[in-house]
Design a protein around this motif. Structure first.
Motif, PDB file in Angstrom:
ATOM      1  N   ALA A   1     -14.685   5.400  -7.157  1.00 42.94           N
ATOM      2  CA  ALA A   1     -13.560   6.181  -8.605  1.00 42.94           C
ATOM      3  C   ALA A   1     -13.004   4.716  -8.357  1.00 42.94           C
ATOM      4  N   LEU A   2     -12.586   3.718  -7.613  1.00 45.00           N
ATOM      5  CA  LEU A   2     -11.720   2.824  -7.128  1.00 45.00           C
ATOM      6  C   LEU A   2     -11.460   1.989  -8.207  1.00 45.00           C
ATOM      7  N   GLY A   3     -12.790   1.929  -9.250  1.00 48.62           N
ATOM      8  CA  GLY A   3     -12.516   0.854 -10.797  1.00 48.62           C
ATOM      9  C   GLY A   3     -11.846   1.556 -11.463  1.00 48.62           C
TER      10      GLY A   3
ATOM     11  N   LEU B   1     -11.210   1.809   2.526  1.00 46.05           N
ATOM     12  CA  LEU B   1      -9.978   2.725   1.463  1.00 46.05           C
ATOM     13  C   LEU B   1     -10.277   4.013   2.545  1.00 46.05           C
ATOM     14  N   ALA B   2     -11.750   4.573   3.869  1.00 45.48           N
ATOM     15  CA  ALA B   2     -11.094   5.101   4.312  1.00 45.48           C
ATOM     16  C   ALA B   2      -9.516   5.128   5.778  1.00 45.48           C
TER      17      ALA B   2
ATOM     18  N   ILE C   1       0.307  -1.132  -0.068  1.00 47.52           N
ATOM     19  CA  ILE C   1       0.341   0.252   0.410  1.00 47.52           C
ATOM     20  C   ILE C   1       0.639   1.102   0.894  1.00 47.52           C
ATOM     21  N   ALA C   2       1.926   1.045   1.353  1.00 51.16           N
ATOM     22  CA  ALA C   2       2.876   2.622   1.113  1.00 51.16           C
ATOM     23  C   ALA C   2       3.485   2.766  -0.857  1.00 51.16           C
ATOM     24  N   ALA C   3       4.191   1.746  -1.570  1.00 54.27           N
ATOM     25  CA  ALA C   3       5.054   1.958  -2.317  1.00 54.27           C
ATOM     26  C   ALA C   3       3.868   2.278  -3.522  1.00 54.27           C
ATOM     27  N   VAL C   4       2.884   1.909  -3.405  1.00 51.19           N
ATOM     28  CA  VAL C   4       1.923   2.312  -4.558  1.00 51.19           C
ATOM     29  C   VAL C   4       1.450   4.053  -5.184  1.00 51.19           C
ATOM     30  N   GLY C   5       1.576   4.930  -3.457  1.00 57.49           N
ATOM     31  CA  GLY C   5       1.267   5.867  -4.076  1.00 57.49           C
ATOM     32  C   GLY C   5       1.510   6.939  -1.781  1.00 57.49           C
TER      33      GLY C   5
ATOM     34  N   ALA D   1      -4.835   0.201  -6.894  1.00 63.19           N
ATOM     35  CA  ALA D   1      -6.021   0.406  -5.588  1.00 63.19           C
ATOM     36  C   ALA D   1      -7.535  -0.582  -5.365  1.00 63.19           C
ATOM     37  N   GLN D   2      -7.782  -0.490  -6.312  1.00 70.06           N
ATOM     38  CA  GLN D   2      -8.835  -1.440  -6.170  1.00 70.06           C
ATOM     39  C   GLN D   2      -7.956  -2.955  -5.658  1.00 70.06           C
ATOM     40  N   ASP D   3      -7.161  -3.312  -5.975  1.00 71.73           N
ATOM     41  CA  ASP D   3      -6.989  -5.160  -5.530  1.00 71.73           C
ATOM     42  C   ASP D   3      -6.241  -4.921  -4.122  1.00 71.73           C
ATOM     43  N   LEU D   4      -5.465  -3.313  -3.684  1.00 62.55           N
ATOM     44  CA  LEU D   4      -4.943  -3.636  -2.786  1.00 62.55           C
ATOM     45  C   LEU D   4      -6.990  -3.306  -1.476  1.00 62.55           C
TER      46      LEU D   4
END
Length: 486
Positions: free
Chosen positions: A255-257, A281-282, A239-243, A262-265
């Protein structure tokens, strides 16, 4: 950063272990920053079955700055949830446990040493991502049905140990990998093995065993995801690595789609946390927003590349102000330096505190201290703060006239135009900078360099006066205080 990859075949794994063991042995002998005396003391205590909490407290207590920061952390909301205050390292061991205090001390030492290593953008990103991932792991642990969120946080943080050690080294393997670095990302583990003979995660696994860092971190290092805590830490690192917080704050459940990664995580997070995707997500967004503050509690002052670029862009559009000073912080740092005089103290400890005063109190974000070599023909960079280009470790005075001249002058040297710092056109200072020699009695022992950042704002008189004061206090403390073994 690098993505998870399957474990290598047995033969490859054996070759990786051998290559890692060889690299660690060479790195220790060439003074890679994270192999500091404090870390060595602490890990040797952990290795001994006869070691006690008092032995650990004594090892930490030899570093006054580390002791103060560890106690501050131990009493912070991150770790103190019982309302009881730890006033000594011994009491911190009672409240938090031997392993937690050990891991905190190692982490704080590594943070200091990594920040003083020659600046590399990917190293900055890795350190900040380590804190982001640890915060995500802690938030998930608080939500998931298992205990030990403190242990999970520290294991998440130290799970990036191998990368931090490697990226702060000066070994040939780093140079081989550097050519394949892209902004904010390392090559994947298979590529790392092809380039240098091992993956950086292999360094983590080796050091976890060598330093006896506990079963949870051992399981994380070897990716034994059957433990839900290990699975949570591994996911949090991803999670930290992607953004950073900016990417996660821009997402909504609807908007996750448009962001499949991000949606998979988020889906995997919800499965571990036992809640909905919207709740996950929150939780992820909140933890991402808190990551920078957590890093600050550990003394991280490095700026992520995205923030540095935004700051540079803004300064291109608006007039650059003078540096801002913080008199209250200056007073606090001077008081800390005075207190250090009452106990055995090293030059390294004093310079770390003084540089903190220069950055936070004098408002000068880029600072380094260079120590004269025994033959007095060169300077060795020992401590560094701020966003510098890759600084060389050794500065020859023969090719650096301003440095040589500053070592012979009593007065602070202030430059109002760029100059070539290392005899190389690639290393140009900004428009305004300063040099101040560091003296013990009548002997010059090194130089302190500082400036206001990439855009080089004009140096305020209050800033330059503060630098002189801090440097004088270093000399006075070494001359008048109790000297510790360096």
């Amino acid at each position: 950063m690098s993505t998870q990859s399957p474990s290598p075949p047995h033969g490859t794994a054996a070759a990786s272990r051998g290559a890692v063991a060889d690299w660690i042995e060479r790195a220790e002998s060439t003074q890679v920053p994270v192999f500091s005396a404090t870390v060595a003391d602490i890990t040797s205590i952990v290795d001994s079955s006869r070691s006690s909490a008092k032995d650990l407290a004594d090892a930490i207590g030899r570093d006054a700055g580390l002791t103060a920061r560890l106690l501050k952390l131990a009493n912070s909301p991150l770790f103190c949830q019982q309302g009881r205050q730890a006033r000594t390292i011994n009491s911190a061991v009672v409240l938090l446990g031997f392993n937690a205090v050990r891991d905190l001390a190692i982490t704080l030492s590594i943070v200091d040493q990594v920040q003083n290593a020659p600046g590399r953008e990917v190293l900055v990103d890795t350190l900040l991502q380590a804190f982001h991932g640890a915060g995500q792991a802690r938030a998930l642990a608080l939500r998931a049905p298992h205990d030990g969120d403190d242990e999970v946080f520290l294991a998440g943080l130290l799970s990036r140990l191998g990368e931090l050690v490697f990226l702060s080294s000066q070994t040939p393997e780093l140079e081989a990998l550097t050519a394949h670095l892209t902004p904010g990302k390392l090559p994947d583990a298979d590529t790392q093995r092809a380039l240098v003979g091992f993956a950086l995660q292999d360094i983590t696994a080796a050091l976890v065993e060598q330093w006896q860092l506990g079963p949870l971190l051992r399981d994380v290092a070897h990716r034994r995801d059957d433990d839900p805590r290990v699975a949570g830490i591994s996911l949090s690192v991803e999670i930290a690595a992607v953004g950073d917080s900016e990417r996660w704050a821009a997402l909504t459940p609807g908007a996750l789609g448009v962001d499949p990664e991000a949606q998979d995580l988020v889906k995997r997070h919800a499965a571990l946390a036992g809640g909905t995707e919207a709740e996950s997500l929150a939780l992820i967004t909140k933890a991402a927003a808190e990551a920078a503050e957590i890093a600050k509690r550990f003394g991280v002052t490095l700026t992520p590349r995205s923030a540095a670029k935004a700051e540079l862009s803004a300064s291109d559009r608006t007039p650059v102000p003078s540096t801002a000073t913080n008199p209250a912080r200056q007073v606090a740092v001077l008081a800390e330096m005075t207190a250090l005089m009452q106990q055995p103290v090293t030059l390294d400890q004093l310079m770390q505190v003084a540089i903190e005063g220069i950055v936070a109190g004098a408002g000068l974000p880029r600072v380094f201290f260079a120590l004269l070599t025994p033959d007095r023909k060169a300077l060795l960079i020992k401590h560094q703060r701020g966003e510098f280009p890759a600084l060389p470790k050794l500065l020859s005075l023969g090719s650096n006239r301003p440095l040589a001249e500053a070592l012979e002058e009593d007065a602070l040297r202030v430059f109002d135009r760029p100059w070539t710092l290392f005899g190389d056109p690639a290393f140009r200072t900004p428009g305004h900078s300063l040099l101040q020699r560091v003296m013990v009695g009548k002997t010059s022992i090194g130089l302190l360099y500082a400036d206001g950042g990439v855009q080089g704002p004009q140096l305020a008189a209050a800033s330059t006066e503060a630098v002189v004061l801090f440097v004088q206090q270093v000399g006075l403390s070494l001359l008048s205080g109790k000297r510790a073994v360096p």
